[in-house]
Design a protein around this motif. Structure first.
Motif, PDB file in Angstrom:
ATOM      1  N   ARG A  75       1.006  -1.389  -0.205  1.00  0.00           N
ATOM      2  CA  ARG A  75       0.290   0.300  -0.044  1.00  0.00           C
ATOM      3  C   ARG A  75       0.955   1.480   0.057  1.00  0.00           C
ATOM      4  N   VAL A  76       1.754   1.575   1.031  1.00  0.00           N
ATOM      5  CA  VAL A  76       2.488   2.863   0.632  1.00  0.00           C
ATOM      6  C   VAL A  76       3.765   2.591  -0.691  1.00  0.00           C
ATOM      7  N   ALA A  77       3.487   1.484  -1.188  1.00  0.00           N
ATOM      8  CA  ALA A  77       4.333   1.438  -2.123  1.00  0.00           C
ATOM      9  C   ALA A  77       3.478   2.442  -3.773  1.00  0.00           C
ATOM     10  N   ALA A  78       2.237   1.923  -2.916  1.00  0.00           N
ATOM     11  CA  ALA A  78       1.792   2.667  -3.867  1.00  0.00           C
ATOM     12  C   ALA A  78       0.909   4.037  -3.963  1.00  0.00           C
ATOM     13  N   LEU A  79       1.373   4.399  -3.197  1.00  0.00           N
ATOM     14  CA  LEU A  79       0.988   5.946  -2.895  1.00  0.00           C
ATOM     15  C   LEU A  79       2.437   6.600  -3.453  1.00  0.00           C
ATOM     16  N   LEU A  80       3.950   5.865  -2.809  1.00  0.00           N
ATOM     17  CA  LEU A  80       5.047   6.390  -3.291  1.00  0.00           C
ATOM     18  C   LEU A  80       5.081   6.567  -4.584  1.00  0.00           C
TER      19      LEU A  80
END
Length: 661
Positions: free
Chosen positions: A653-658
């Motif tokens: 999820r964090v990688a997608a936001l990045l």
């Protein structure tokens, strides 16, 4: 907040936390909405009427009537004291009434009372007998003070029920702006009308009644705002109830010290407002119109500062503006001393002649800017009190604040009088107040570090970086939650503070607390130090217990699950600490949402480990390596439930936001 407002058979309710309309980007849009506009114009008309009445009465006693027992020199003092007296006597009762009863009902009752008082005042203005006129108008002054005392708590308790957290700063700014514009217009119109030869008092009488009727008509359109504590038993003893409310406020240090901060602002402002006539005449050598000009400049400054709060706070309650406001108040109060102390004597100047002298423009600039910063100082404090006070006791806490305000204003008048008797000049009084303001503000910010922390976050996110936040609506305005973010630099926690509408408690590597400045800052923020389990098992467990307490208390907890700052700019694997936090929360009977966050464009900044020294990546080696105002961002995603969370899924999820940049 969170008070149920739907009533059977009624649809005109003020929601406790409505979502801000997407088509309305700023606070002025509230003037087109029923939940705010009728309330705004109701309070505007009341403030204008108060001041039109008081100023016209003061001018009559000073210039037009001969009253042996009320000399002109004391008229303003007596009228002001009578108006403030009800705040001391009845604020505690008015706060209880506002909590107990539906707020729109209270507002309409107060406006009905205003009509009755203004009809009495009209009779006084048109009376031909001084022996009837002056006592009757003095009685009406006391009653208008009572009117304002009753309206004060409902004025500020209504807003959190009608506006969302994101609208609260803008709504308070509009109300503060409207109040000072109304005060200004009331004084100007009252002075002009009462001075009309022959018919002046009659014009004032008609205007006062007309404003009261207009206010009552607009109040009819205010949506209902249900009682927050309908079962409350009224305590009619103002002394014991005031003490009880102050004790209640003291239970929340931020709320109570914010009350003291607001009261200090009224102390500060009262010194300047009370000295304007003498300052204009004795120091600036201007006539009464110059005194009015100073009031206009001061009011414009307050109104501008109040409106700027929403722009600078990005539609959150941004208490980082409070230290900024305090700094500006002191700087320009002190400069006012230097700009006014050496002005040459001259015959009394009119407005045109006064403004023709360059030295006077610096005086007006100082007044404008110190009042502008006073607006930046006060509005976030009012919004914070509304937001952090229990909904069931909000009006009573605001009433206690009104009592403190009145007491501080009385003390300011006594102190100013004592300084004048001690042969202080008026510019010296301004210097004294400016210096004292710096000391008081510094003391308050040490007592409530949250103000100072938010100020640091505000300065860093606006003056060092151009910080853009997307999806901040996913950061909950209330209730416990865990914020999970990638770790790029040493100032990641400060940027998260800037993005959040609430305080955040950080779970952080214990080694950062040994750094000279950042360590002090994070200790001030009550961050939780954590050591590796193998290194210090006791400290490891204590950190997770402290984190569990944060969630039990309904606060925000932030963690950086990579376990350290990235050394190559890439997102590292997430460790399992998040699972232990969620397990502890479930042990405590809590279902806590987890909000994924991603800091973007920070890699390569001064605070990231982008430099190589002896082959090791280090930070804070080359200042301004990307210049000032470089773009950085924070992307917030939708919350995940505890059942959805696994380290790998959360990292994805964090990688997608990045990837959103």
């Amino acid at each position: 907040m969170g008070v149920e407002t739907s009533l059977p058979g009624r649809t005109e309710t003020a929601s406790p936390a409505p979502a801000p309309a997407s088509g309305h980007p700023n606070q002025f849009a509230l003037l087109g909405q029923r939940r705010f506009a009728p309330f705004f114009w109701t309070q505007f008309s009341g403030a204008a009427n108060d001041n039109l009445f008081k100023f016209a009465f003061t001018v009559m006693v000073t210039y037009q009537l001969s009253v042996g027992w009320l000399p002109p020199a004391l008229a303003g003092l007596v009228i002001g004291a009578l108006f403030i007296l009800p705040f001391l006597l009845f604020s505690a009762t008015s706060g209880q009434l506002t909590d107990k009863f539906e707020k729109t009902r209270i507002i309409r009752f107060v406006k009905n009372l205003e009509i009755v008082i203004m009809l009495m005042a009209a009779a006084g203005f048109v009376s031909g007998s001084v022996n009837v006129q002056v006592p009757l108008l003095l009685g009406c002054t006391f009653l208008m003070g009572l009117h304002s005392t009753l309206f004060g708590p409902v004025k500020f308790a209504y807003l959190p029920q009608a506006l969302s957290e994101r609208e609260l700063t803008g709504g308070n700014g509009m109300v503060e702006m409207g109040t000072f514009v109304a005060i200004l217009l009331g004084n100007i119109v009252g002075g002009l009308l009462v001075a009309v030869p022959g018919a002046g008092p009659h014009y004032v009488a008609v205007s006062c009644v007309g404003l009261a009727l207009a206010g009552r008509a607009v109040a009819q359109f205010i949506p209902r705002a249900p009682a927050t504590d309908p079962g409350l038993k009224i305590n009619w003893n103002p002394l014991t109830e005031t003490w009880r409310n102050l004790q209640l406020a003291r239970g929340n240090a931020v709320v109570f010290r914010s009350m003291l901060g607001i009261s200090w602002m009224w102390f500060f402002g009262a010194v300047f407002l009370s000295q304007f006539p003498s300052f204009a005449k004795e120091v600036l050598h201007g006539d009464e119109h110059v005194a009015s000009l100073l009031l206009v400049v001061f009011s414009i400054g307050i109104a501008t500062g109040s409106l700027l709060c929403e722009v600078l706070s990005r539609r959150h309650v941004e208490i980082g503006l409070v230290p900024l406001g305090a700094i500006g108040m002191s700087v320009f109060a002190i400069d006012l001393y230097f700009s006014a102390r050496g002005l040459p004597a001259s015959p009394l100047l009119g407005v045109t002649a006064f403004m023709a002298q360059n030295a006077h423009w610096r005086v007006m600039a100082d007044l404008l800017l110190l009042s502008l910063f006073a607006g930046l100082y006060s509005v976030p404090m009012y919004a914070l009190i509304q937001l952090r006070s229990p909904a069931t006791h909000r009006a009573r806490i605001i009433a206690a604040n009104n009592i403190l305000n009145a007491l501080f204003m009385i003390v300011s008048a006594v102190l100013a009088g004592a300084l004048l008797k001690a042969e202080f000049s008026i510019p010296q009084i301004f210097l004294f107040v400016g210096l004292t303001n710096a000391v008081v503000a510094f003391y308050i910010f040490l007592l409530v570090p949250e103000y100072l922390l938010r100020f640091v976050a505000l300065m860093l996110s606006r003056c060092v970086y151009r910080f853009r936040v997307r999806g901040d609506a996913h950061i909950p305005a209330q209730g416990a939650a865990v914020l999970v973010c990638n770790h790029v630099s040493f100032i990641d926690p400060v940027l998260l503070m800037a993005a959040s509408p609430r305080p955040i408690y950080f779970l952080m590597d214990h080694r950062i607390f040994k750094m000279p400045v950042l360590g002090w800052l994070f200790r001030l923020a009550r961050a939780i130090p954590i050591a590796p389990q193998k290194e210090d098992p006791a400290a490891y467990e204590a950190a997770f217990e402290a984190a569990a307490k944060v969630l039990r208390d309904g606060d925000l907890l932030a963690i950086f699950p990579e376990g350290g700052i990235t050394r190559d700019g890439e997102l590292q694997p997430f460790r399992g600490g998040i699972m232990k936090i969620l397990d502890n929360a479930q042990r405590d009977g809590l279902q806590v949402p987890v909000v994924p966050l991603a800091l973007t464009q920070l890699w390569g900044s001064f605070f990231s480990r982008v430099e190589l020294v002896n082959g090791e990546p280090v930070a804070m080696v080359r200042p301004f390596r990307r210049g000032l105002f470089s773009r950085v961002g924070l992307n917030a995603g939708a919350a995940m439930t505890a059942a959805e969370v696994q380290p790998e899924a959360l990292r994805a999820r964090v990688a997608a936001l990045l990837a959103q940049g």
